[in-house]
Motif scaffolding. Structure first.
Motif, PDB file in Angstrom:
ATOM      1  N   SER A  21       0.835  -1.208   0.000  1.00 56.51           N
ATOM      2  CA  SER A  21       0.000   0.000   0.000  1.00 56.51           C
ATOM      3  C   SER A  21       0.866   1.254   0.000  1.00 56.51           C
ATOM      4  O   SER A  21       1.981   1.258   0.504  1.00 56.51           O
ATOM      5  N   GLN A  22       0.314   2.293  -0.613  1.00 55.95           N
ATOM      6  CA  GLN A  22       0.939   3.613  -0.613  1.00 55.95           C
ATOM      7  C   GLN A  22      -0.152   4.650  -0.531  1.00 55.95           C
ATOM      8  O   GLN A  22      -1.289   4.410  -0.932  1.00 55.95           O
ATOM      9  N   PHE A  23       0.197   5.812   0.001  1.00 53.41           N
ATOM     10  CA  PHE A  23      -0.742   6.926   0.013  1.00 53.41           C
ATOM     11  C   PHE A  23      -0.338   7.888  -1.090  1.00 53.41           C
ATOM     12  O   PHE A  23       0.795   8.358  -1.133  1.00 53.41           O
ATOM     13  N   VAL A  24      -1.281   8.142  -1.998  1.00 54.04           N
ATOM     14  CA  VAL A  24      -1.051   9.086  -3.090  1.00 54.04           C
ATOM     15  C   VAL A  24      -2.055  10.211  -2.947  1.00 54.04           C
ATOM     16  O   VAL A  24      -3.073  10.075  -2.259  1.00 54.04           O
ATOM     17  N   LEU A  25      -1.787  11.334  -3.614  1.00 53.56           N
ATOM     18  CA  LEU A  25      -2.734  12.439  -3.581  1.00 53.56           C
ATOM     19  C   LEU A  25      -4.068  11.981  -4.141  1.00 53.56           C
ATOM     20  O   LEU A  25      -4.123  11.213  -5.110  1.00 53.56           O
ATOM     21  N   ASN A  26      -5.140  12.467  -3.529  1.00 53.66           N
ATOM     22  CA  ASN A  26      -6.471  12.153  -3.996  1.00 53.66           C
ATOM     23  C   ASN A  26      -6.646  12.740  -5.394  1.00 53.66           C
ATOM     24  O   ASN A  26      -5.874  13.570  -5.837  1.00 53.66           O
ATOM     25  N   ASP A  27      -7.662  12.302  -6.105  1.00 51.30           N
ATOM     26  CA  ASP A  27      -7.892  12.784  -7.470  1.00 51.30           C
ATOM     27  C   ASP A  27      -8.270  14.255  -7.517  1.00 51.30           C
ATOM     28  O   ASP A  27      -8.238  14.869  -8.566  1.00 51.30           O
ATOM     29  N   SER A  28      -8.596  14.822  -6.371  1.00 50.99           N
ATOM     30  CA  SER A  28      -9.011  16.221  -6.354  1.00 50.99           C
ATOM     31  C   SER A  28      -7.799  17.143  -6.391  1.00 50.99           C
ATOM     32  O   SER A  28      -6.658  16.702  -6.418  1.00 50.99           O
ATOM     33  N   ASP A  29      -8.049  18.437  -6.379  1.00 52.91           N
ATOM     34  CA  ASP A  29      -6.984  19.436  -6.404  1.00 52.91           C
ATOM     35  C   ASP A  29      -6.423  19.716  -5.010  1.00 52.91           C
ATOM     36  O   ASP A  29      -5.505  20.507  -4.867  1.00 52.91           O
ATOM     37  N   ARG A  30      -6.968  19.081  -3.994  1.00 52.84           N
ATOM     38  CA  ARG A  30      -6.547  19.349  -2.611  1.00 52.84           C
ATOM     39  C   ARG A  30      -5.252  18.607  -2.296  1.00 52.84           C
ATOM     40  O   ARG A  30      -5.069  17.458  -2.668  1.00 52.84           O
ATOM     41  N   THR A  31      -4.352  19.281  -1.577  1.00 51.68           N
ATOM     42  CA  THR A  31      -3.083  18.652  -1.193  1.00 51.68           C
ATOM     43  C   THR A  31      -3.126  18.103   0.229  1.00 51.68           C
ATOM     44  O   THR A  31      -2.110  17.643   0.734  1.00 51.68           O
ATOM     45  N   ASP A  32      -4.303  18.153   0.881  1.00 52.03           N
ATOM     46  CA  ASP A  32      -4.421  17.629   2.243  1.00 52.03           C
ATOM     47  C   ASP A  32      -5.232  16.338   2.295  1.00 52.03           C
ATOM     48  O   ASP A  32      -5.509  15.810   3.353  1.00 52.03           O
ATOM     49  N   SER A  33      -5.586  15.797   1.135  1.00 48.76           N
ATOM     50  CA  SER A  33      -6.386  14.587   1.076  1.00 48.76           C
ATOM     51  C   SER A  33      -5.623  13.523   0.284  1.00 48.76           C
ATOM     52  O   SER A  33      -5.197  13.756  -0.844  1.00 48.76           O
ATOM     53  N   PHE A  34      -5.481  12.350   0.912  1.00 52.51           N
ATOM     54  CA  PHE A  34      -4.754  11.248   0.283  1.00 52.51           C
ATOM     55  C   PHE A  34      -5.649  10.020   0.212  1.00 52.51           C
ATOM     56  O   PHE A  34      -6.636   9.911   0.921  1.00 52.51           O
ATOM     57  N   ARG A  35      -5.244   9.085  -0.654  1.00 55.23           N
ATOM     58  CA  ARG A  35      -5.972   7.823  -0.728  1.00 55.23           C
ATOM     59  C   ARG A  35      -4.965   6.687  -0.739  1.00 55.23           C
ATOM     60  O   ARG A  35      -3.864   6.793  -1.271  1.00 55.23           O
ATOM     61  N   CYS A  36      -5.369   5.575  -0.130  1.00 56.07           N
ATOM     62  CA  CYS A  36      -4.550   4.368  -0.109  1.00 56.07           C
ATOM     63  C   CYS A  36      -4.740   3.645  -1.438  1.00 56.07           C
ATOM     64  O   CYS A  36      -5.870   3.509  -1.915  1.00 56.07           O
ATOM     65  N   THR A  37      -3.660   3.179  -2.010  1.00 56.79           N
ATOM     66  CA  THR A  37      -3.739   2.503  -3.308  1.00 56.79           C
ATOM     67  C   THR A  37      -4.294   1.087  -3.210  1.00 56.79           C
ATOM     68  O   THR A  37      -4.623   0.485  -4.218  1.00 56.79           O
TER      69      THR A  37
END
Length: 187
Positions: A21-37
């Motif tokens: 697993s890795q945390f990447v930036l969410n698909d949105s333009d926000r830099t404070d939201s991440f998603r687990c792959t």
């Protein structure tokens, strides 16, 4: 100028517990939201706020976006650099002597060079005592210590834990001239 060096490793997800697993930036333009792959593969909600991830860090660690994924940076202690915490593996008797130095209001830093740890200490005033204690890195035992009572004074050296403890037991507060009260203290 000294800068902190870090050892970087990918931040893994504790929700899905997937080693890839890795945390990447969410698909949105926000830099404070991440998603687990990997969370969606395991049926979990993949979205995490940066504050939740930062709460998982140990003291001294930092987060950075590296190669598109969130990484944890752990400070690397380079050989010979100063630190304020005692190294691991010291004997109870060695720690007792270090505590005695602290009780005598001597501030100290630790250095590890080769096969020995060095505890360098000094009083807050340039007229007070200063010195060092050398400790075996493998055994954690005190090898020797040296103490100087103020600038320009004769240095006294002793070998062994009991002798160094006796040396520190005799430390008294410095007798400072009036100029010391006017701010001529060591930084």
């Amino acid at each position: 100028m000294s800068s902190t060096r870090y050892a970087w490793s990918p931040m893994r997800c504790t929700t899905c517990s997937d080693d890839s697993s890795q945390f990447v930036l969410n698909d949105s333009d926000r830099t404070d939201s991440f998603r687990c792959t990997r969370c969606q593969v395991h049926g979990h909600l993949p979205y995490v706020h940066i504050e939740e991830l930062a709460d998982r860090l140990k003291p001294g660690q930092t987060l950075a976006l590296r190669s598109g994924a969130l990484h944890i940076g752990t400070p690397v202690q380079s050989p010979g650099s100063a630190r304020h915490e005692a190294p691991e593996g010291l004997t109870v008797f060695t720690l007792g002597v270090v505590r005695l130095a602290e009780e005598k209001e001597l501030s100290g830093t630790w250095h590890t060079l080769g096969k020995a740890h060095h505890f360098h200490f000094r009083a807050s005033c340039m007229h007070g005592v200063f010195g060092s204690i050398t400790i075996g890195a493998r055994t954690g035992k005190i090898l020797r210590g040296q103490l100087t009572h103020g600038r320009g004074a004769h240095r006294v050296e002793e070998k062994g834990t009991n002798a160094v403890r006796s040396l520190l037991s005799g430390v008294t507060p410095p007798s400072c001239p009036p100029s010391c009260a006017e701010g001529q203290h060591r930084p």
